[in-house]
Design an enzyme around this catalytic site. Structure first.
Site, short mmCIF file in Angstrom:
data_model
loop_
_atom_site.label_atom_id
_atom_site.label_comp_id
_atom_site.label_asym_id
_atom_site.label_seq_id
_atom_site.Cartn_x
_atom_site.Cartn_y
_atom_site.Cartn_z
N ASN A 278 -7.46 -2.63 14.36
CA ASN A 278 -8.86 -2.94 14.03
C ASN A 278 -8.95 -4.13 13.08
O ASN A 278 -9.99 -4.36 12.47
CB ASN A 278 -9.54 -1.70 13.40
CG ASN A 278 -8.84 -1.26 12.12
OD1 ASN A 278 -7.89 -1.90 11.66
ND2 ASN A 278 -9.31 -0.17 11.53
N GLU B 11 -9.64 -1.68 5.48
CA GLU B 11 -10.30 -1.39 6.75
C GLU B 11 -11.55 -2.27 6.92
O GLU B 11 -12.06 -2.82 5.94
CB GLU B 11 -10.71 0.09 6.79
CG GLU B 11 -9.53 1.06 6.67
CD GLU B 11 -8.72 1.19 7.96
OE1 GLU B 11 -8.64 0.21 8.73
OE2 GLU B 11 -8.17 2.27 8.20
N ASP C 154 0.81 -1.21 0.00
CA ASP C 154 0.00 0.00 0.00
C ASP C 154 0.85 1.26 0.00
O ASP C 154 2.07 1.21 0.17
CB ASP C 154 -0.95 0.00 1.21
CG ASP C 154 -0.26 -0.39 2.52
OD1 ASP C 154 0.98 -0.40 2.57
OD2 ASP C 154 -0.98 -0.70 3.49
N HIS D 197 -7.18 -4.62 10.30
CA HIS D 197 -6.93 -4.39 8.87
C HIS D 197 -5.64 -5.05 8.41
O HIS D 197 -4.70 -5.22 9.18
CB HIS D 197 -6.99 -2.90 8.50
CG HIS D 197 -5.83 -2.05 8.90
ND1 HIS D 197 -5.98 -0.80 9.46
CD2 HIS D 197 -4.48 -2.24 8.82
CE1 HIS D 197 -4.78 -0.27 9.68
NE2 HIS D 197 -3.86 -1.13 9.31
C1 GLP Z 1 -0.52 0.30 8.79
C2 GLP Z 1 -0.23 -0.42 7.47
C3 GLP Z 1 -0.34 -1.91 7.65
C4 GLP Z 1 0.31 -2.28 8.96
C5 GLP Z 1 -0.54 -1.79 10.09
C6 GLP Z 1 0.07 -2.03 11.46
O1 GLP Z 1 -1.49 1.25 8.71
N1 GLP Z 1 -0.98 -0.04 6.34
O2 GLP Z 1 0.25 -2.56 6.55
O3 GLP Z 1 0.40 -3.68 9.06
O4 GLP Z 1 -0.95 -0.47 9.90
O5 GLP Z 1 1.09 -1.12 11.71
P1 GLP Z 1 2.19 -1.34 12.84
O6 GLP Z 1 3.05 -2.46 12.36
O7 GLP Z 1 2.92 -0.05 12.89
O8 GLP Z 1 1.47 -1.68 14.07
#
Ligand code: GLP
Length: 293
Positions: free
Chosen positions: A168, A175, A99, A170
């Site tokens: 959440n 989402e 992404d 995702h």
């Molecule tokens: C982000 C990314 C995800 C990631 C998630 C968790 O928004 N788009 O790909 O896995 O949130 O982030 P973190 O690893 O910082 O907890």
């Protein structure tokens, strides 16, 4: 359906027709999700790196799906170490990131392209032309989404997809309530995600509210998926993903229908799992060829 039933379904019965319809290209015969609980995030990242390195050694022109966020940073450091000290060769590898924020150019310090260059690409012998991150500044974002899908297909599909997990539930930026069959698309970020990621931007208002992300259908077509989730903030999402119903409310739960999904946890993120002792038992009794370490 009880949790026990769902687990047995994965082992010995065909998937119900509604799941087969949602994921027509998958024929699951293995366990729903292979859960590996490590004592801490450090060990979890090292194990994740071993799984990816194994793929690259077995298939030097492997196609890797990559993720950003705080979770995989240590995994990328381990891949860099393997490259430097063990000669892990990325010269023929192709990558596709999950992404990118809409509106952030590659040189923006919070863009995911910048993250990947800093944490991995500039430290290994990968050809940058073979690294793909969706273009968040594309004039025609929908055309960019279609093109991204076509590039993945032209590369032969993704061999192993790395994932993190949002609080959440995702995956990528898919989402809650997004279609389980979605392809690369534009998502409006939830308020929770904006709050969770705001620290990186310093100010929530400075954050883009949209992102280009591989869809859940895109992620489900990866031949293998490795999801990492660590720390107490992920307990609820981990429970819903692994032991909750397969539902668009928890996008990560789609992995229950993936034929080769590995979830690597630490003790903290696994704290709410009903079947934690079973996952440990299975892990302790794996045959040599079933192990990744
Ligand atoms: C982000 C990314 C995800 C990631 C998630 C968790 O928004 N788009 O790909 O896995 O949130 O982030 P973190 O690893 O910082 O907890």
């Amino acid at each position: 359906m009880s949790n026990g039933c769902r687990m047995r379904l994965g082992c010995c019965m065909p998937w119900p027709s509604e799941i087969r319809t949602a994921f027509p290209d998958q024929r699951s015969t293995g366990p729903a999700v292979e859960v590996i609980i490590q004592s801490n995030a450090e060990d979890g990242c090292v194990l994740g790196a071993k799984i990816i390195a194994k793929t690259v050694r077995e298939k030097p022109d492997a196609v890797l799906g990559l993720a950003t966020g705080r979770t995989p940073e240590r995994l990328y450091r381990e891949l860099v170490r393997m490259h430097r000290e063990e000669g892990l060769d990325f010269s023929r590898v192709t990558t596709f990131n999950l992404d990118e924020y809409v509106g952030l150019p590659p040189e923006h310090r919070q863009s995911y392209r910048y993250f990947m260059n800093e944490h991995l690409f500039r430290h290994i012998n990968i050809d940058l032309a073979n690294t793909h991150v969706p273009a968040g500044t594309a004039q025609d974002l929908q055309a960019e989404c279609r093109d991204y899908e076509e590039r993945i297909t032209a590369a032969g599909g993704i061999d192993v997809q790395l994932l993190g997990l949002g609080r959440n539930g995702h995956i990528g930026f898919n989402e809650p309530t997004g279609s389980l069959r979605s392809r690369t698309w534009i998502k409006i970020l939830s308020e929770q995600t904006l709050n969770d990621n705001a620290a990186v931007f310093g100010d929530r208002d400075a954050m883009p509210r949209h992102a280009v992300t591989m869809g859940i259908g895109t992620i489900m077509e990866a031949r293998q998926v490795v999801l990492l989730a660590f720390g107490p903030a992920k307990v609820r999402a981990v429970m819903e993903m692994i032991e909750g119903p397969l539902s668009a409310i928890c996008p990560g739960s789609a992995l229950q229908a993936h034929p080769r999904a590995i979830v690597v946890l630490d003790e903290a993120s696994a704290a709410g799992l009903r079947y934690a002792s079973h996952y440990r038992w299975v892990d302790q009794n794996k045959l040599a060829w079933q192990r990744y370490d």
